[in-house]
Structures are given as C-alpha cells and as structure tokens.
Design an enzyme around this catalytic site. Structure first.
Site, short mmCIF file in Angstrom:
data_model
loop_
_atom_site.label_atom_id
_atom_site.label_comp_id
_atom_site.label_asym_id
_atom_site.label_seq_id
_atom_site.Cartn_x
_atom_site.Cartn_y
_atom_site.Cartn_z
N THR A 41 0.80 -1.32 -0.11
CA THR A 41 0.00 -0.05 0.10
C THR A 41 0.92 1.15 0.01
OG1 THR A 41 -1.77 -1.32 1.12
CG2 THR A 41 -1.76 1.36 1.39
N HIS A 49 -7.97 4.23 -10.47
CA HIS A 49 -8.10 3.63 -11.83
C HIS A 49 -9.65 3.93 -12.17
CE1 HIS A 49 -4.41 2.25 -12.67
NE2 HIS A 49 -4.49 1.47 -11.68
N ILE A 338 -4.97 -9.47 -4.11
CA ILE A 338 -5.33 -8.32 -4.22
C ILE A 338 -4.32 -7.51 -4.99
CG2 ILE A 338 -6.39 -5.99 -3.31
CD1 ILE A 338 -8.12 -8.67 -2.89
N SER A 340 -3.34 -4.93 -8.28
CA SER A 340 -3.85 -3.78 -8.96
C SER A 340 -5.22 -4.01 -9.80
CB SER A 340 -2.98 -3.17 -10.20
OG SER A 340 -3.52 -2.09 -10.77
N CYS A 402 11.04 20.89 8.25
CA CYS A 402 11.36 20.40 6.86
C CYS A 402 11.32 21.41 6.09
CB CYS A 402 10.57 19.29 6.69
SG CYS A 402 10.68 18.37 4.95
N CYS A 439 15.56 17.28 -0.64
CA CYS A 439 16.87 16.66 -0.08
C CYS A 439 16.43 15.22 0.64
CB CYS A 439 17.41 17.70 0.79
SG CYS A 439 16.50 17.70 2.55
C1 LIG Z 1 3.91 -1.54 -8.43
C2 LIG Z 1 2.47 -1.38 -8.15
C3 LIG Z 1 1.54 -0.54 -8.57
C4 LIG Z 1 0.54 -0.41 -8.13
N1 LIG Z 1 -0.43 0.76 -8.79
C5 LIG Z 1 -1.89 0.64 -8.48
C6 LIG Z 1 -2.55 1.82 -8.59
O1 LIG Z 1 -2.18 2.73 -9.07
N2 LIG Z 1 -3.82 1.89 -8.35
C7 LIG Z 1 -4.53 0.75 -7.67
O2 LIG Z 1 -5.59 0.62 -7.54
N3 LIG Z 1 -3.77 -0.47 -7.35
C8 LIG Z 1 -2.39 -0.23 -7.48
N4 LIG Z 1 -1.42 -1.53 -7.22
C9 LIG Z 1 -2.16 -2.41 -6.13
C10 LIG Z 1 -2.21 -2.07 -4.82
O3 LIG Z 1 -1.31 -1.21 -4.36
C11 LIG Z 1 -2.60 -3.21 -4.04
O4 LIG Z 1 -3.86 -3.84 -4.38
C12 LIG Z 1 -2.86 -2.87 -2.33
O5 LIG Z 1 -2.01 -1.93 -2.16
C13 LIG Z 1 -2.78 -4.11 -1.66
O6 LIG Z 1 -3.23 -3.76 -0.32
P1 LIG Z 1 -3.14 -5.06 0.75
O7 LIG Z 1 -3.71 -4.18 1.92
O8 LIG Z 1 -3.73 -6.09 0.22
O9 LIG Z 1 -1.64 -5.55 0.93
P2 LIG Z 1 -0.27 -4.71 1.76
O10 LIG Z 1 -0.45 -3.08 1.67
O11 LIG Z 1 0.73 -5.44 1.58
O12 LIG Z 1 -1.08 -5.05 3.27
C14 LIG Z 1 -0.72 -6.47 3.73
C15 LIG Z 1 -0.35 -6.22 5.20
O13 LIG Z 1 -0.34 -7.60 6.01
C16 LIG Z 1 0.83 -7.57 6.74
N5 LIG Z 1 1.07 -9.11 7.03
C17 LIG Z 1 1.64 -9.89 6.08
N6 LIG Z 1 1.94 -10.92 6.80
C18 LIG Z 1 1.44 -10.96 8.10
C19 LIG Z 1 1.25 -11.77 9.07
N7 LIG Z 1 1.77 -12.87 9.12
N8 LIG Z 1 0.81 -11.19 10.38
C20 LIG Z 1 0.38 -10.04 10.54
N9 LIG Z 1 0.38 -9.05 9.36
C21 LIG Z 1 1.01 -9.64 8.01
C22 LIG Z 1 1.80 -6.77 5.92
O14 LIG Z 1 3.09 -6.33 6.83
C23 LIG Z 1 1.08 -5.83 5.26
O15 LIG Z 1 1.05 -4.64 5.91
C24 LIG Z 1 -0.18 -1.34 -7.37
C25 LIG Z 1 0.68 -2.52 -6.89
C26 LIG Z 1 1.99 -2.60 -7.32
C27 LIG Z 1 3.01 -3.33 -6.47
O1 LIG Z 2 0.97 -2.72 -13.96
P1 LIG Z 2 -0.39 -3.33 -13.37
O2 LIG Z 2 -1.47 -3.62 -13.89
O3 LIG Z 2 -0.11 -4.08 -12.00
O4 LIG Z 2 -0.77 -1.79 -12.53
C1 LIG Z 2 -0.10 -1.06 -11.71
C2 LIG Z 2 -0.67 0.36 -11.51
O5 LIG Z 2 -2.34 0.31 -11.17
C3 LIG Z 2 -0.65 1.00 -12.44
O6 LIG Z 2 0.60 1.54 -12.56
S1 FES Z 3 14.40 19.47 4.72
FE1 FES Z 3 12.93 18.04 4.60
S2 FES Z 3 13.17 16.71 2.79
FE2 FES Z 3 14.50 18.37 2.63
#
Ligand SMILES: Cc1cc2nc3c(=O)[nH]c(=O)nc-3n(C[C@H](O)[C@H](O)[C@H](O)COP(=O)(O)OP(=O)(O)OC[C@H]3O[C@@H](n4cnc5c(N)ncnc54)[C@H](O)[C@@H]3O)c2cc1C
Ligand SMILES: O=P(O)(O)OC[C@H](O)CO
Ligand code: FES
Length: 481
Positions: A41, A49, A338, A340, A402, A439
C-alpha cells in the site's frame, strides 16, 4: 475473544476495519509491522483507476468501478488528498488503436462514466509534452490520483476511533482451528477470534495455508519507479498510460497529489524467497532502464535527471486471474491476490466481503453513534489566519523543521501523539511529508529523529527509520559544544 480478527493493516485490512467499525463487534487488526500501510500500500502508482481495464464480468472490474466511485466520497469525508485529473491511454500505432478501442468497449461494459476516444489534436492540446507521434487515446475523466498511505491511515484512524483495536509488531505465525473459533499465534500473545479475515497482501498464501490446503499460488511481481522533483510539475497534467500488455498496465507518467511526477512501474516476477529480505524492494539497473525507456516513449523530453527518489513495490499477483474474496473454511475468509486495482477497489472489496459474511450468518447491528469524519491539520495548507492561530496556541508551529516541504515541529509532534501515532522517521514522513522533499530528509532527518526521541522518551539511537529495528544511528560521533 474477539468477534473478528483482521490480519494485515494495508489498504484492504484498513478498509475492512473502517466498515466493521460501524457495528457492535469486537474487532482487532494484527499487523506484523509497526504501522499502517507499510506493505504494498505504500509503494504503488497511487492511481484510482477509472475501471476500463479489467475484464467485464470479473470481480476485479465490478469492484474497481464501485471503489473508484466510493473513494470520491470517502476521501472528502476523511480528508484524504485526491485529485480527479483523468487518464489517457495513448496509442502509438494502428495496433494500439485496436487496443484502445477494445478498452473503450470494456469501459462501456464496465459502466465507467465519460470514457471516450480522442484524436491527436485534442490529446496534444491536453498534453503538450507528449510524443507527437500519437495516433489516438482513450480518455477516462474519472481516473484520479490519491495519497495511498494517507488513504489507508485515514480509514484505520477512523476505525480506531470507533473502537477497533490495532496491534502492531504482531506477526501471525500459526492458527489453530478450535470448536467455533480460531486461536491465532503471534510473536507476542495469542488471540482468540470467532471469525478471521486474511488481508496479508503478498503473504496471504502463507496465512491461508495455516488453515487449509493451498488453493492459489502467489507470484510476486516487482514494479520500480522514479519520483521527480516538484520542479518537473506540469510535465503532464493527466495520468498518461501506454497500452496495457499481458504483464500489466504498462509504464505511466503521472502527477502525484503532492505535485511531483511519478514514473513507472515495470513488471518483473520475483522469487517468493526474496519477500521481506529487502532484495524484493531493490531498484535495479535493468528495471529502471525499462522504466526510463517507457517514459521517454510517452514524454520524450522527460527530465529523469531531476529524480529525487527511486523505489519499488511488489504486486500480490497469483495464478488466479481475479481477486480472491471468499470463505475458505467456516468463519475464515481470504481477501487475497489483491493486485492492481486493489487500491482503487479497497472500499468496494470491504463491502463485498461484508455481504459474503452476512450471507454466511454474520449479524451486524449498527453502533448508536460512530465517527465518520476526519480533519487533517497541516500548517502548510492552512490560511494565514489559521497559521497565526496555530502559532499563538502552540509555538511549535512557528518552527519549520522540513524546509523542502514547509513542515513544522508542531505538525511532527502532533503526528506522534495522534490516533495510531507514528513510531518511525518514515511514519512521520507518511503523516506529515517531512522528508518527502528534494533533499529527501538530508536536512530535516536529524531533527525529526530528535523530536521522535523526545516524544517517545527514547534515545535517538533507538529511533527507527522505518520497520521495527531499522535503526539509523549507532552512537555518538562528536559531542555538542
Ligand atoms: C507496483 C505497483 C503499482 C500499483 N499501482 C496501483 C494503482 O495505481 N492503483 C491501484 O488501484 N492499485 C495499485 N496497485 C495495487 C495496490 O497497491 C494493492 O492492491 C494494495 O496496496 C494491496 O493492499 P493490501 O492491504 O492487500 O496489501 P498490503 O498493503 O501489502 O498489506 C498487507 C499487510 O499484511 C501484513 N502482513 C503480512 N503477513 C502478516 C502476518 N503473518 N501477520 C500480520 N500481518 C501480516 C503486512 O505487513 C502488510 O502490512 C499497485 C501495486 C504495485 C505493486
Ligand atoms: O501494472 P499493473 O497492471 O499491476 O498496474 C499497476 C498500477 O495500477 C498502474 O501503474
Ligand atoms: S528538509 Fe525535509 S525533505 Fe528536505
């Protein structure tokens, strides 16, 4: 005994906690790390999107479009920075024109508001810095940008105010299935809970396997980024995508809600063994070269030399095409795979899960009253009158710590005492932006460490950069005069 335990405090765990906070239930969230939003996240493209990309009829498509609509009200209510700047998927060939036509049809089928195909003249008027060889584009006016960690934090803070218990540094290490409830073992205490929700991101498969046979396989996929200085603001005005491929939505160039330009991500499957080693989030020469080449195709004169930060995030891709949101065994739910558009879909995923749980027999009674609003106080965003008021009430607001981002000591001290307070330098950065500037904390970092040490009553050598144990200082190098 808790009624419900959520594993993971990313955007998904936080969105579920926010919804459950409205009802008369004892709920706890177990998070392995020391803060909300430290997994995927915190490191993604930050796009809400519009919803033309996912396959019509899929859960992914339905929850994307619903989530994008819900985010609008939620971000207003919870004071989360969100800007509806619209997106363009650019076609650079006849073949690409075919792709954007298909995306347009998907957009119509998925009920995405306002999608339309536009011609080069209109595109270049909207985006003068774009490659002049553009053939056409799909315009989606409802695409938005958001601050992802503030979004998760806002949902979690509100849930916490509504009585949900957040327990950090609690890694779930095993789960026993008892008669009518579960016992969750963590690195600290054990927790009993009638229902369990697995929202553990890239680790959801590990949690699933604690109670059932494997039913999906995680294929972690890294995406790398450049973040450009505020000076590059205006390079593009919309989220600029290229045509998607089978590995993802491709390399985008987009403004961020803070006025920087974000560029990325590539898509590289990585070995699951690398997760949590640090190598999973590495930036690589090849990855960044791919990102640079992709960005230059869209915006030939993009100034990547003015990058202030590279970072990467890991997608929780699986061998299943769609999100996995289901009851695994009686009272145990997976919210897994879960990938993108998970950030976009999060509030709709939470509601969808609740519908499933209700159908399985969960009884929900609304609390007599609950908090459903939140107001951030950021000195830099206040009016002159508000600034004068803040300083007269608390002189800490008169000291800028900052300088790149104009963040005051008052902002920093407040976030260390707030609901779900920061406990690390990066926790302060996610809440206040101190350290986000040109910075990158070179100037403000040492002062932030001192303020954290002072507020938490610990030695500066015990202050973490990010995760628990990520110490910055090892000892005194020279005494102050
Ligand atoms: C490069 C990239 C680009 C993306 N861009 C987009 C975008 O632009 N728009 C969009 O809609 N989506 C985007 N996504 C997808 C989106 O970021 C994810 O779908 C979303 O953040 C997933 O959230 P989550 O809560 O499932 O996972 P996470 O944020 O990973 O949360 C899972 C949590 O579970 C915890 N956890 C894991 N194991 C344990 C355990 N054993 N015990 C306790 N806690 C645990 C972890 O520490 C973590 O904090 C992107 C993803 C990536 C990687
Ligand atoms: O490359 P995807 O399809 O995982 O999408 C990532 C973001 O949502 C867009 O950069
Ligand atoms: S002074 Fe905080 S980022 Fe530069």
């Amino acid at each position: 005994m808790y009624d419900v335990t959520i594993i993971g405090a990313g955007i998904i765990g936080s969105a579920i906690a926010y919804e459950l906070g409205k009802y008369q239930l004892d709920v706890c969230v177990l998070e392995a790390e020391n803060d909300v939003s430290v997994g995927t996240t915190k490191a993604n493209s930050a796009i809400l999107h519009a919803g033309y990309d996912p396959k019509p009829g899929s859960l992914n498509a339905k929850l994307n479009v619903e989530g994008s609509v819900l985010a609008k009200t939620l971000c207003e209510k919870l004071d989360v920075p969100r800007k509806e700047i619209g997106s363009l998927v650019i076609a650079f060939s006849e073949e690409d024109l075919g792709t954007i036509n298909k995306l347009y049809e998907r957009g119509i089928k998925n009920n995405v508001a306002g999608v339309r195909l536009i011609a080069p003249e209109e595109i270049l008027a909207m985006e003068p810095n774009l490659n002049k060889d553009v053939f056409g584009a799909l315009y989606a006016p409802t695409a938005a940008i958001v601050n992802p960690w503030e979004y998760a934090l806002a949902l979690a803070e509100t849930a916490s105010k509504n009585g949900i218990t957040f327990m950090f540094n609690r890694k779930v290490t095993g789960i026993d299935t008892e008669d009518g409830y579960y016992t969750l073992h963590t690195n600290a205490e054990t927790i009993d809970s009638r229902l369990v929700i697995n929202a553990a991101g890239v680790h959801a498969e590990d949690i699933h396997k604690m109670v059932a046979e494997p039913s999906f396989k995680t294929i972690p996929c890294r995406g790398e980024y450049y973040l450009l200085d505020l000076e590059e603001s205006g390079t593009v005005n919309h989220v600029i995508f290229q045509c998607p491929t089978k590995v993802g939505k491709g390399i985008l160039v987009s403004p961020t809600v803070h006025g920087n330009i974000i560029v990325g991500p590539n898509a590289e499957d990585i070995d699951s063994e690398l997760l949590d080693t640090g190598a999973d989030l590495a930036n690589t020469i090849d990855g960044l070269a791919d990102v640079a080449a992709g960005a230059r195709l869209s915006v030939p004169a993009i100034n990547l030399g003015n990058s202030i930060r590279n970072f990467s995030g890991v997608r929780a891709n699986t061998d299943q095409e769609d999100f996995i949101i289901e009851q695994v065994i009686d009272g145990f739910y997976d919210v897994a795979g879960i990938k993108s558009p998970g950030l976009t879909a999060a509030p709709a995923i939470a509601l969808h899960l609740l519908d499933i749980m209700i159908a399985d027999g969960l009884k929900l009674t609304e609390k007599d009253s609950y908090v459903d609003e939140r107001k951030r106080v950021h000195f830099d965003e206040a009016t002159i009158e508000e600034k004068q008021q803040l300083i007269s009430e608390n002189p800490d607001y008169g000291r800028i710590i900052c300088r790149c981002e104009n963040i005051t000591e008052g902002d920093i001290r407040r976030c260390l005492k707030n609901e779900l307070p920061a406990v690390s330098v990066d926790g302060v950065k996610r809440r206040t932006l101190a350290g986000m500037g040109r910075c990158q904390g070179g100037f403000c970092g040492p002062r932030v460490v001192d303020i954290i040490a002072d507020e938490l009553g610990i030695s500066p050598t015990d202050v973490d950069l990010d995760k628990f144990g990520s110490r910055i200082l090892t000892g005194v190098t020279k005494e102050a005069n």
